[in-house]
Design an enzyme around this catalytic site. Structure first.
Site, mmCIF file in Angstrom:
data_model
loop_
_atom_site.group_PDB
_atom_site.id
_atom_site.type_symbol
_atom_site.label_atom_id
_atom_site.label_comp_id
_atom_site.label_asym_id
_atom_site.label_seq_id
_atom_site.Cartn_x
_atom_site.Cartn_y
_atom_site.Cartn_z
ATOM 1 N N ARG A 33 -1.122 0.721 12.874
ATOM 2 C CA ARG A 33 -0.841 1.370 11.591
ATOM 3 C C ARG A 33 -0.954 2.893 11.630
ATOM 4 O O ARG A 33 -0.509 3.553 10.696
ATOM 5 C CB ARG A 33 -1.781 0.814 10.528
ATOM 6 C CG ARG A 33 -1.664 -0.703 10.396
ATOM 7 C CD ARG A 33 -2.330 -1.181 9.139
ATOM 8 N NE ARG A 33 -2.359 -2.631 9.069
ATOM 9 C CZ ARG A 33 -2.871 -3.297 8.034
ATOM 10 N NH1 ARG A 33 -3.390 -2.635 7.019
ATOM 11 N NH2 ARG A 33 -2.870 -4.613 8.035
ATOM 12 N N GLU A 38 -2.978 6.103 7.958
ATOM 13 C CA GLU A 38 -3.849 5.263 7.133
ATOM 14 C C GLU A 38 -5.184 5.943 6.843
ATOM 15 O O GLU A 38 -6.184 5.299 6.546
ATOM 16 C CB GLU A 38 -4.050 3.907 7.802
ATOM 17 C CG GLU A 38 -2.738 3.211 8.135
ATOM 18 C CD GLU A 38 -2.433 1.995 7.272
ATOM 19 O OE1 GLU A 38 -3.377 1.339 6.841
ATOM 20 O OE2 GLU A 38 -1.236 1.703 7.062
ATOM 21 N N CYS A 48 -14.864 0.422 4.474
ATOM 22 C CA CYS A 48 -13.532 0.474 3.867
ATOM 23 C C CYS A 48 -13.590 1.021 2.443
ATOM 24 O O CYS A 48 -12.640 1.649 1.971
ATOM 25 C CB CYS A 48 -12.896 -0.915 3.845
ATOM 26 S SG CYS A 48 -12.236 -1.472 5.426
ATOM 27 N N ARG A 74 0.814 -1.206 0.000
ATOM 28 C CA ARG A 74 0.000 0.000 0.000
ATOM 29 C C ARG A 74 0.854 1.264 0.000
ATOM 30 O O ARG A 74 0.349 2.358 -0.271
ATOM 31 C CB ARG A 74 -0.950 0.002 1.206
ATOM 32 C CG ARG A 74 -1.837 -1.235 1.289
ATOM 33 C CD ARG A 74 -3.171 -0.940 1.902
ATOM 34 N NE ARG A 74 -3.962 -0.034 1.097
ATOM 35 C CZ ARG A 74 -5.196 0.380 1.403
ATOM 36 N NH1 ARG A 74 -5.750 -0.063 2.528
ATOM 37 N NH2 ARG A 74 -5.858 1.203 0.643
ATOM 38 N N HIS A 111 -7.612 -1.369 11.717
ATOM 39 C CA HIS A 111 -7.996 0.042 11.660
ATOM 40 C C HIS A 111 -9.112 0.283 12.683
ATOM 41 O O HIS A 111 -9.887 -0.627 12.992
ATOM 42 C CB HIS A 111 -8.515 0.427 10.270
ATOM 43 C CG HIS A 111 -7.465 0.424 9.206
ATOM 44 N ND1 HIS A 111 -7.663 -0.158 7.972
ATOM 45 C CD2 HIS A 111 -6.206 0.926 9.193
ATOM 46 C CE1 HIS A 111 -6.570 -0.011 7.239
ATOM 47 N NE2 HIS A 111 -5.679 0.638 7.963
#
Length: 422
Positions: free
Chosen positions: A194, A162, A347, A128, A230
Site C-alpha cells: 500500500r 498510507e 492504528c 479509504r 502496513h
C-alpha cells in the site's frame, strides 16, 4: 513545551464489518458479522483515558461524515440507489484509524523549522480513497498556525500513500532532531503493497528533510503476505527505540546497518521469528502497539489484550519485562472492536510532536472532556449494526439518519461548527 501528542480517531457511529480491506486478515475474517459502534467508540475513549493516566498529552480526530454523499454523487448515484458494495464503501468508518491520516515531520527535522503534515491519499482501497478531503479539513483546523505548521496536499495517484502507518522516527528525545524512516512495499503475493517508494520520497522532499537523516526501507514481501498490510503491524519506533520483528524488512541486515549508521545512538529491539512468528505477530498485533515515553521516563509498550492472550507473545513479553532492556513497562488496553476490523492501539492514533499551545484546543482532551464525549456516544451512537442494514437489498435509511444525528451531536459538543459542512 514541545512534546509528543497522540491524536486518536474517535470511532464513528457507522463502524461496521464489511470486510473491504483486502490483505487485512482480521477485517476479512470478520466480514458480515454484527458490529457494535457504541462499544467500539467507548473502548477508544478508555484507551485515551489510560494515556492521560500515564501523563501523556492526548488529542482527538473526529469521525467523517458518513455515508460520503459527495463521493457517491461523483459516481452518479446516492446512498439509497447505489449498489451494495458502493454503499458499504461510502459508509466505512475507517477514518477512525488516525495512523493513516497523514505523515508528520516535527519542526526539529525540517529545514524551515515548522512541523510538516501531508494528508495520506489512501488510493489503494476504494473505501479509504475518499477520506483525504475531510482529513485535510480537520488537520488544517487543528494545526492552523502557519508559523508552526505547514500542510501539503496528498500525493497524486497512482502513488499509494498510507501515512504514518508506514513512517517511523528515531530521535534522542522527541524534541531533538532525529532520523525519519519511510517503509515502502512492492507486493505480498495475493495482497497489495500500500505504500509506494515514490510517495515516500515525495513527502520527504515536501517536508524539507535532510537526505542524510532520511531512510527508505523496503517492507518484507513475506510480512505483507502474512497480513502486515502496513509496516506498523511489524514495527514501531519511539525516541531511541525501534521495536521490530525479525522479518519486517526485505533486507534486514542492510536496514539495520543503515539505521545504526544514521543513528548510532538508536537501540534496536528485535523479536526473533522463532520466538514470535509473523502469524502470531499479526494475530496479536504485538507491534501495532503504542510505544511511548511518559513523564516518568519509563518507556512503555501499550499492547492490545490479544497480545497478552497469545501464549507465545505473552511469554516473550514476560522475558523482555524480566530483562534490563529499554522497554520498561507494558500496559494492556481493550480495543476489541477495532481489532476485529484490523486496527490495534497504534492504528487508532496519529503522533504529532509539537507545542500543545500551538494547537486548536478543541482537538485536545482531558478526562472531563472525555466524559462529555462518552455521554454523547452513549446517547447517540448505534448500539449495533447488522450487515443487512448497509449491504442488504434495501438500505436502512433510518440508520443513516441516526448516524448523521450522532456526528452532529459530537460536533456541537466540541464546538467545531466548521465540520458540519463536510
Amino acid at each position: 513545551m514541545t512534546t509528543e501528542i497522540n491524536f486518536d480517531g474517535i470511532v464513528g457511529p457507522s463502524h461496521n464489518f464489511a470486510g473491504l480491506s483486502h490483505g487485512n486478515l482480521a477485517a476479512t475474517q470478520n466480514a458480515g458479522t454484527v458490529s457494535y459502534p457504541r462499544r467500539a467508540a467507548l473502548e477508544g475513549l478508555a484507551k485515551m483515558r489510560a494515556n492521560l493516566a500515564l501523563g501523556l498529552t492526548q488529542g482527538i480526530l473526529l469521525p467523517h461524515d458518513r455515508p460520503n454523499r459527495r463521493w457517491l454523487a461523483a459516481l452518479s448515484t446516492d446512498y439509497a440507489h447505489a449498489p451494495p458494495l458502493l454503499r458499504a464503501q461510502a459508509m466505512s468508518a475507517s477514518a477512525m484509524w488516525a495512523a493513516n491520516a497523514a505523515t508528520v515531520s516535527p519542526a526539529s527535522d525540517t529545514t524551515d523549522g515548522r512541523c510538516h503534515i501531508t494528508a495520506a491519499n489512501l488510493v489503494t482501497m476504494p473505501h479509504r480513497s475518499h477520506e483525504a478531503r475531510e482529513t485535510r479539513r480537520q488537520l488544517a483546523i487543528a494545526f492552523a498556525d502557519p508559523a508552526h505548521f505547514a500542510h501539503h496536499a496528498p500525493i497524486p495517484a497512482p502513488f499509494g500513500d498510507e501515512g504514518a502507518a508506514n513512517h517511523m522516527r528515531l530521535a534522542p528525545t522527541h524534541g531533538e532532531a532525529g532520523i525519519e524512516l519511510f517503509v515502502f512495499g512492492r507486493s505480498g503475493g495475493a495482497f497489495p503493497a500500500r505504500q509506494s517508494r515514490e510517495a515516500s520520497a515525495a513527502i520527504a522532499r515536501a517536508h524539507g528533510l535532510d537526505p542524510a537523516r532520511t531512510l527508505f526501507i523496503e517492507q518484507s514481501n513475506v510480512a505483507i503476505g502474512a497480513g502486515a498490510f502496513h509496516n506498523d503491524v511489524v514495527a514501531v519506533a519511539n525516541e531511541r527505540i525501534l521495536f521490530v520483528h525479525e522479518q519486517a524488512f526485505a533486507d534486514r541486515e542492510a536496514a539495520h546497518a543503515a539505521i545504526r549508521q544514521a543513528a548510532p545512538w538508536a537501540d534496536i529491539v528485535e523479536v526473533p521469528a522463532d520466538a514470535v512468528s509473523l502469524a502470531d505477530a499479526v494475530a496479536s498485533y504485538l507491534f501495532n502497539a503504542q510505544l511511548v515515553t511518559p513523564p516518568d521516563g519509563a518507556t512503555t509498550l501499550i499492547v492490545p489484550v490479544e497480545a497478552a492472550q497469545n501464549g507465545r507473545v505473552a511469554a516473550w513479553l514476560d522475558r523482555m519485562r524480566a530483562g534490563n532492556g529499554p522497554i520498561r513497562r507494558i500496559e494492556t488496553v481493550d480495543v476489541r472492536q477495532s481489532m476485529a476490523n484490523g486496527g490495534g492501539p497504534a492504528c487508532l492514533r496519529l503522533r504529532v510532536v509539537a507545542d500543545a499551545r500551538t494547537i486548536d484546543p478543541r482537538f485536545l482532551v482531558d478526562p472531563a472532556k472525555l466524559e462529555r464525549i462518552a455521554e454523547v456516544i452513549t446517547d447517540h451512537w448505534p448500539e449495533q449494526i447488522h450487515p443487512g442494514q448497509i449491504i442488504g437489498p434495501k438500505p436502512d435509511l433510518a440508520l443513516v439518519d441516526s448516524i448523521d444525528a450522532a456526528r452532529r451531536a459530537l460536533i456541537d459538543l466540541l464546538g467545531i461548527p466548521e465540520l458540519h459542512d463536510a
